[in-house]
Design a protein around this motif. Sequence first.
Motif, PDB file in Angstrom:
ATOM      1  N   LEU A  45      -4.851  18.821  -0.878  1.00 32.75           N
ATOM      2  CA  LEU A  45      -5.594  18.034  -1.303  1.00 32.75           C
ATOM      3  C   LEU A  45      -5.587  16.219  -1.505  1.00 32.75           C
ATOM      4  O   LEU A  45      -6.209  15.811  -1.240  1.00 32.75           O
ATOM      5  CB  LEU A  45      -6.781  19.122  -0.953  1.00 32.75           C
ATOM      6  N   GLY A  46      -5.370  16.871  -2.659  1.00 33.26           N
ATOM      7  CA  GLY A  46      -5.072  15.680  -3.286  1.00 33.26           C
ATOM      8  C   GLY A  46      -4.306  15.001  -3.139  1.00 33.26           C
ATOM      9  O   GLY A  46      -4.386  13.158  -3.320  1.00 33.26           O
ATOM     10  N   ARG A  47      -3.381  15.181  -2.296  1.00 34.52           N
ATOM     11  CA  ARG A  47      -2.200  13.566  -1.803  1.00 34.52           C
ATOM     12  C   ARG A  47      -2.644  13.288  -0.080  1.00 34.52           C
ATOM     13  O   ARG A  47      -2.860  11.908  -0.529  1.00 34.52           O
ATOM     14  CB  ARG A  47      -1.367  14.910  -1.209  1.00 34.52           C
ATOM     15  N   ASP A  48      -3.375  13.577   0.393  1.00 33.68           N
ATOM     16  CA  ASP A  48      -4.585  13.087   1.073  1.00 33.68           C
ATOM     17  C   ASP A  48      -5.596  12.668   0.478  1.00 33.68           C
ATOM     18  O   ASP A  48      -5.888  11.648   1.419  1.00 33.68           O
ATOM     19  CB  ASP A  48      -5.196  14.504   2.549  1.00 33.68           C
ATOM     20  N   VAL A  49      -6.210  13.042  -0.348  1.00 31.14           N
ATOM     21  CA  VAL A  49      -7.337  12.491  -0.309  1.00 31.14           C
ATOM     22  C   VAL A  49      -6.753  10.998  -1.639  1.00 31.14           C
ATOM     23  O   VAL A  49      -7.526  10.132  -1.596  1.00 31.14           O
ATOM     24  CB  VAL A  49      -8.354  12.762  -1.856  1.00 31.14           C
ATOM     25  N   GLY A  89     -14.133  -6.998  -6.435  1.00 30.07           N
ATOM     26  CA  GLY A  89     -14.488  -7.821  -8.225  1.00 30.07           C
ATOM     27  C   GLY A  89     -15.801  -7.469  -8.191  1.00 30.07           C
ATOM     28  O   GLY A  89     -16.054  -6.771  -9.572  1.00 30.07           O
ATOM     29  N   HIS A  90     -16.950  -6.207  -6.979  1.00 34.92           N
ATOM     30  CA  HIS A  90     -17.868  -5.785  -8.067  1.00 34.92           C
ATOM     31  C   HIS A  90     -17.852  -4.217  -8.103  1.00 34.92           C
ATOM     32  O   HIS A  90     -17.836  -3.440  -9.252  1.00 34.92           O
ATOM     33  CB  HIS A  90     -18.717  -4.984  -6.557  1.00 34.92           C
ATOM     34  N   PHE A  91     -16.552  -3.810  -7.815  1.00 32.52           N
ATOM     35  CA  PHE A  91     -16.397  -2.657  -8.824  1.00 32.52           C
ATOM     36  C   PHE A  91     -15.254  -2.688 -10.149  1.00 32.52           C
ATOM     37  O   PHE A  91     -14.801  -1.543 -10.846  1.00 32.52           O
ATOM     38  CB  PHE A  91     -15.092  -1.674  -7.410  1.00 32.52           C
ATOM     39  N   GLY A  92     -14.000  -3.440  -9.338  1.00 26.96           N
ATOM     40  CA  GLY A  92     -13.225  -3.679 -11.163  1.00 26.96           C
ATOM     41  C   GLY A  92     -11.556  -2.925 -10.558  1.00 26.96           C
ATOM     42  O   GLY A  92     -11.997  -1.655 -10.339  1.00 26.96           O
ATOM     43  N   ALA A  93     -10.817  -3.342 -10.761  1.00 23.73           N
ATOM     44  CA  ALA A  93      -9.701  -3.037 -11.119  1.00 23.73           C
ATOM     45  C   ALA A  93      -9.499  -1.404 -11.348  1.00 23.73           C
ATOM     46  O   ALA A  93      -8.933  -0.167 -11.590  1.00 23.73           O
ATOM     47  CB  ALA A  93      -7.960  -3.554 -11.433  1.00 23.73           C
ATOM     48  N   PRO A  94      -9.835  -1.886 -12.746  1.00 24.80           N
ATOM     49  CA  PRO A  94      -9.905  -0.338 -13.794  1.00 24.80           C
ATOM     50  C   PRO A  94     -10.369   0.379 -13.200  1.00 24.80           C
ATOM     51  O   PRO A  94      -9.850   1.781 -13.159  1.00 24.80           O
ATOM     52  CB  PRO A  94     -10.458  -0.855 -15.094  1.00 24.80           C
ATOM     53  N   SER A  95     -12.072   0.178 -12.685  1.00 15.26           N
ATOM     54  CA  SER A  95     -12.257   1.551 -12.161  1.00 15.26           C
ATOM     55  C   SER A  95     -12.003   1.536 -10.747  1.00 15.26           C
ATOM     56  O   SER A  95     -12.108   3.614 -10.347  1.00 15.26           O
ATOM     57  CB  SER A  95     -14.143   0.895 -11.862  1.00 15.26           C
ATOM     58  N   ASN A 119      -7.447   9.608 -11.349  1.00 13.49           N
ATOM     59  CA  ASN A 119      -8.091  10.841 -12.826  1.00 13.49           C
ATOM     60  C   ASN A 119      -9.157  11.532 -11.980  1.00 13.49           C
ATOM     61  O   ASN A 119      -8.985  12.288 -12.062  1.00 13.49           O
ATOM     62  CB  ASN A 119      -9.149  10.017 -13.209  1.00 13.49           C
ATOM     63  N   ASP A 120      -9.833  10.311 -10.666  1.00 11.64           N
ATOM     64  CA  ASP A 120     -10.891  11.027 -10.302  1.00 11.64           C
ATOM     65  C   ASP A 120     -10.230  12.159  -9.249  1.00 11.64           C
ATOM     66  O   ASP A 120     -10.352  13.265  -9.009  1.00 11.64           O
ATOM     67  CB  ASP A 120     -12.160  10.369  -8.921  1.00 11.64           C
ATOM     68  N   GLN A 150      -8.778  18.046  -7.620  1.00  6.10           N
ATOM     69  CA  GLN A 150      -7.575  18.569  -7.714  1.00  6.10           C
ATOM     70  C   GLN A 150      -7.914  19.934  -8.056  1.00  6.10           C
ATOM     71  O   GLN A 150      -7.562  21.169  -7.233  1.00  6.10           O
ATOM     72  CB  GLN A 150      -6.388  17.405  -7.159  1.00  6.10           C
ATOM     73  N   THR A 151      -8.034  19.672  -9.881  1.00  5.67           N
ATOM     74  CA  THR A 151      -7.911  20.833 -10.686  1.00  5.67           C
ATOM     75  C   THR A 151      -8.787  21.338 -10.034  1.00  5.67           C
ATOM     76  O   THR A 151      -8.941  22.511 -10.192  1.00  5.67           O
ATOM     77  CB  THR A 151      -8.374  20.380 -11.875  1.00  5.67           C
ATOM     78  N   LEU A 152     -10.229  21.072  -9.751  1.00  7.18           N
ATOM     79  CA  LEU A 152     -11.401  22.034  -9.282  1.00  7.18           C
ATOM     80  C   LEU A 152     -10.981  22.634  -7.872  1.00  7.18           C
ATOM     81  O   LEU A 152     -11.264  23.632  -8.374  1.00  7.18           O
ATOM     82  CB  LEU A 152     -13.018  20.610  -8.790  1.00  7.18           C
ATOM     83  N   VAL A 153     -10.320  22.428  -7.269  1.00 11.62           N
ATOM     84  CA  VAL A 153     -10.081  22.782  -5.484  1.00 11.62           C
ATOM     85  C   VAL A 153      -9.327  24.384  -5.946  1.00 11.62           C
ATOM     86  O   VAL A 153      -9.507  25.818  -5.771  1.00 11.62           O
ATOM     87  CB  VAL A 153      -9.281  22.148  -5.204  1.00 11.62           C
ATOM     88  N   LEU A 154      -8.135  23.209  -6.929  1.00 12.93           N
ATOM     89  CA  LEU A 154      -7.065  24.840  -7.950  1.00 12.93           C
ATOM     90  C   LEU A 154      -7.946  26.056  -8.335  1.00 12.93           C
ATOM     91  O   LEU A 154      -7.432  27.718  -8.588  1.00 12.93           O
ATOM     92  CB  LEU A 154      -6.488  24.052  -8.402  1.00 12.93           C
TER      93      LEU A 154
END
Length: 226
Positions: free
Chosen positions: A86-90, A107-113, A120-121, A126-130
């Motif tokens: 799932l993590g790979r697909d997402v 520019g609206h979202f920003g590269a860091p986000s 991380n998200d 993936q952790t939640l599903v596990l």
Amino acid sequence: MLIRLLRTHLRPYRKPIALLVLLQFLQTCASLYLPTLNADIIDNGVVHGDTGYILRFGALMVGVSVVQVVCNVGAVYYGARTASALGRDVRGAVFDRVQSFSARELGHFGAPSLITRTTNDVQQVQTLVLMAFTLMVSAPIMCVGGIVMALGQDVPLSGVLLAVVPVLGVSVSLIVRRMRPLFRTMQTRLDTVNRVLREQITGNRVIRAFVKDGYEEERFRGPTAS
């Protein structure tokens, strides 16, 4: 949003999930059955000094324990594989989506986000599903099976559940309510850390040229320390 995401990307893994649920059901039933066997050995074997009864039901307990361990290992194995897939697909879907963004959207979202969303998200999902596969699937089975076993042993004493279960539900709700704003704050700070770190990497020569190492180190610590 999360439910729709999981429904879309978990659909190809329905067979492993069904097998996982079956394994969790078997290992939970084995966990609930072991205390009953232990009580039978004490009541009918140890009290009466029946060595044969103790050996027979002891062997049965060992067999049930082996079944529980095998089912638990199998459930964790399939859960980990499905969560990783799932993590790979997402992660791939998010990356493809970001690649289609225009310069204005970037520019609206920003590269860091966007970096946080892609790394991380996805890891959090993936952790939640596990955790859902290894803990949350067995929890309702354990709850229903435990109530049935308790009622089978002593109905009046089972009335304690009427007081314990609501208290447990309220406690879990309060914990979740407290964690949600903290989780949002953590996500915001991760975005800030990614932004500062990215600026430091791209401006490394400028930082060294103007001897701003100490300032940048304090700036990096700032979002996490506040």
